[in-house]
Design a protein around this motif. Structure first.
Motif, PDB file in Angstrom:
ATOM      1  N   THR A  82       0.833  -1.210   0.000  1.00  7.97           N
ATOM      2  CA  THR A  82       0.000   0.000   0.000  1.00  7.97           C
ATOM      3  C   THR A  82       0.865   1.257   0.000  1.00  7.97           C
ATOM      4  OG1 THR A  82      -0.163  -0.039   2.426  1.00  7.97           O
ATOM      5  CG2 THR A  82      -1.891  -1.162   1.195  1.00  7.97           C
ATOM      6  N   ARG A  83       2.112   1.139  -0.430  1.00  6.91           N
ATOM      7  CA  ARG A  83       3.028   2.282  -0.450  1.00  6.91           C
ATOM      8  C   ARG A  83       3.540   2.619  -1.844  1.00  6.91           C
ATOM      9  NH1 ARG A  83       2.305   5.421   3.920  1.00  6.91           N
ATOM     10  NH2 ARG A  83       3.191   4.595   5.824  1.00  6.91           N
ATOM     11  N   GLY A  84       4.004   1.617  -2.577  1.00 11.59           N
ATOM     12  CA  GLY A  84       4.697   1.897  -3.836  1.00 11.59           C
ATOM     13  C   GLY A  84       3.813   2.080  -5.052  1.00 11.59           C
ATOM     14  N   LEU A  85       2.533   1.679  -4.972  1.00 10.15           N
ATOM     15  CA  LEU A  85       1.678   1.676  -6.153  1.00 10.15           C
ATOM     16  C   LEU A  85       0.497   2.626  -6.036  1.00 10.15           C
ATOM     17  CD1 LEU A  85       1.635  -2.212  -6.557  1.00 10.15           C
ATOM     18  CD2 LEU A  85       3.100  -0.584  -7.764  1.00 10.15           C
ATOM     19  N   ARG A  86       0.443   3.399  -4.973  1.00 16.18           N
ATOM     20  CA  ARG A  86      -0.744   4.206  -4.696  1.00 16.18           C
ATOM     21  C   ARG A  86      -0.751   5.547  -5.427  1.00 16.18           C
ATOM     22  NH1 ARG A  86       0.296   6.267   1.519  1.00 16.18           N
ATOM     23  NH2 ARG A  86       2.436   6.939   1.239  1.00 16.18           N
ATOM     24  N   ARG A 103      -9.537   6.543  -7.374  1.00 16.93           N
ATOM     25  CA  ARG A 103      -8.347   6.604  -6.519  1.00 16.93           C
ATOM     26  C   ARG A 103      -7.984   5.212  -6.013  1.00 16.93           C
ATOM     27  NH1 ARG A 103      -5.926  10.305  -4.507  1.00 16.93           N
ATOM     28  NH2 ARG A 103      -5.835   9.582  -2.355  1.00 16.93           N
ATOM     29  N   THR A 104      -6.684   4.934  -5.987  1.00 16.26           N
ATOM     30  CA  THR A 104      -6.254   3.595  -5.603  1.00 16.26           C
ATOM     31  C   THR A 104      -5.064   3.643  -4.651  1.00 16.26           C
ATOM     32  OG1 THR A 104      -5.486   1.459  -6.439  1.00 16.26           O
ATOM     33  CG2 THR A 104      -4.816   3.404  -7.692  1.00 16.26           C
ATOM     34  N   LEU A 105      -5.108   2.749  -3.702  1.00 15.23           N
ATOM     35  CA  LEU A 105      -4.003   2.565  -2.766  1.00 15.23           C
ATOM     36  C   LEU A 105      -3.115   1.399  -3.201  1.00 15.23           C
ATOM     37  CD1 LEU A 105      -2.917   3.617   0.012  1.00 15.23           C
ATOM     38  CD2 LEU A 105      -4.339   1.877   1.083  1.00 15.23           C
ATOM     39  N   MET A 106      -3.696   0.496  -4.003  1.00 16.55           N
ATOM     40  CA  MET A 106      -2.980  -0.720  -4.396  1.00 16.55           C
ATOM     41  C   MET A 106      -2.727  -0.826  -5.886  1.00 16.55           C
ATOM     42  SD  MET A 106      -4.882  -3.714  -2.219  1.00 16.55           S
ATOM     43  CE  MET A 106      -6.508  -3.413  -2.887  1.00 16.55           C
ATOM     44  N   GLY A 107      -3.461  -0.090  -6.701  1.00 10.18           N
ATOM     45  CA  GLY A 107      -3.429  -0.305  -8.142  1.00 10.18           C
ATOM     46  C   GLY A 107      -4.436  -1.383  -8.520  1.00 10.18           C
ATOM     47  N   GLN A 110      -3.116  -5.201  -8.528  1.00  8.04           N
ATOM     48  CA  GLN A 110      -2.960  -5.785  -7.201  1.00  8.04           C
ATOM     49  C   GLN A 110      -4.327  -6.030  -6.550  1.00  8.04           C
ATOM     50  OE1 GLN A 110      -0.481  -5.148  -3.024  1.00  8.04           O
ATOM     51  NE2 GLN A 110      -0.755  -3.391  -4.343  1.00  8.04           N
ATOM     52  N   GLU A 111      -5.285  -5.144  -6.789  1.00  8.90           N
ATOM     53  CA  GLU A 111      -6.628  -5.358  -6.234  1.00  8.90           C
ATOM     54  C   GLU A 111      -7.219  -6.663  -6.758  1.00  8.90           C
ATOM     55  OE1 GLU A 111     -10.983  -3.425  -6.850  1.00  8.90           O
ATOM     56  OE2 GLU A 111      -9.467  -2.018  -6.129  1.00  8.90           O
ATOM     57  N   VAL A 163     -13.000  -3.534  -1.051  1.00 12.17           N
ATOM     58  CA  VAL A 163     -12.450  -4.665  -0.298  1.00 12.17           C
ATOM     59  C   VAL A 163     -13.489  -5.189   0.681  1.00 12.17           C
ATOM     60  CG1 VAL A 163     -10.691  -5.372   1.372  1.00 12.17           C
ATOM     61  CG2 VAL A 163     -10.050  -3.925  -0.571  1.00 12.17           C
ATOM     62  N   LEU A 164     -14.126  -4.297   1.430  1.00 11.56           N
ATOM     63  CA  LEU A 164     -15.135  -4.727   2.403  1.00 11.56           C
ATOM     64  C   LEU A 164     -16.340  -5.368   1.717  1.00 11.56           C
ATOM     65  CD1 LEU A 164     -14.968  -1.751   4.917  1.00 11.56           C
ATOM     66  CD2 LEU A 164     -14.225  -4.115   5.319  1.00 11.56           C
TER      67      LEU A 164
END
Length: 200
Positions: A82-86, A103-107, A110-111, A163-164
């Motif tokens: 959750t750091r390099g692809l957000r 908006r994405t935290l994972m890309g 990866q999701e 995700v939820l």
């Protein structure tokens, strides 16, 4: 000595590159001050990370720190990045921007991978599924306030909702989300979202 005695499953924080890093830069990366091209800096940081940390290098192109570990028939540990692809962090007061579903935290890749891994763990009947990642997943509400941390999942609420929703739709059992970065100990319970817990 610690690495000799105990196995480590590592994933990077943003400080491995630059504070509050995102896929296209960081708040304190300044090319105009001679700090160079962001992509070059990011690639060098990723290379150094793989060389110095106890982590197997992926055969995938680009930054690829997400992977799954299976511990017999007891636990599947799904590690995400959750750091390099957000996407770039927004101000906590920018409600419209934060709510943007793009908006994405994972890309997106990866999701999709994450959902495949969680589904596989569920279908295999693994008693526990652990989701290891770097930033606080649950919203934090203190008495009389609503704290928004745009550097964590609060800054990417649409992806958190996806995700939820997936966890609920798939009726995931015994999902525990492991979180770092908070420098404190917290416990969260996502009521009404199947069986989902977070440990910080």
């Amino acid at each position: 000595e610690a690495h000799r005695l105990f196995p480590f499953i590592a994933v990077w924080d943003d400080h491995e590159i630059c504070n509050d890093a995102w896929s296209g830069g960081a708040i304190n990366h300044n090319p105009e001050k001679g700090e160079g091209d962001w992509a070059t800096r990011q690639a060098a940081a990723y290379k150094a990370y793989l060389e110095w940390m106890p982590i197997r290098e992926s055969t995938e192109a680009g930054i690829h720190l997400y992977r799954t570990f299976r511990f017999g028939g007891l636990v599947d540990l799904v590690m995400i990045d959750t750091r390099g692809l957000r996407d770039k962090q927004l101000a906590g007061s920018d409600a419209t921007g934060l709510a943007d579903p793009r908006r994405t935290l994972m890309g997106s890749a990866q999701e999709s991978w994450l959902f495949d891994q969680l589904r596989a763990s569920q279908r295999a009947g693994t008693p526990w599924t652990l989701l290891g990642q770097q930033v606080v997943f649950s919203p934090i509400s203190l008495p009389g306030t609503r704290v928004t941390n745009p550097d964590a999942w609060d800054g990417y609420p649409a992806q958190r909702t996806r995700v939820l929703d997936f966890v609920e739709r798939e009726k995931m059992r015994n999902l525990v989300i492991l979180t770092g970065d908070a420098h404190s100990s917290w416990g969260f319970d996502e009521i009404g979202r199947a069986s989902c817990r977070e440990r910080v």
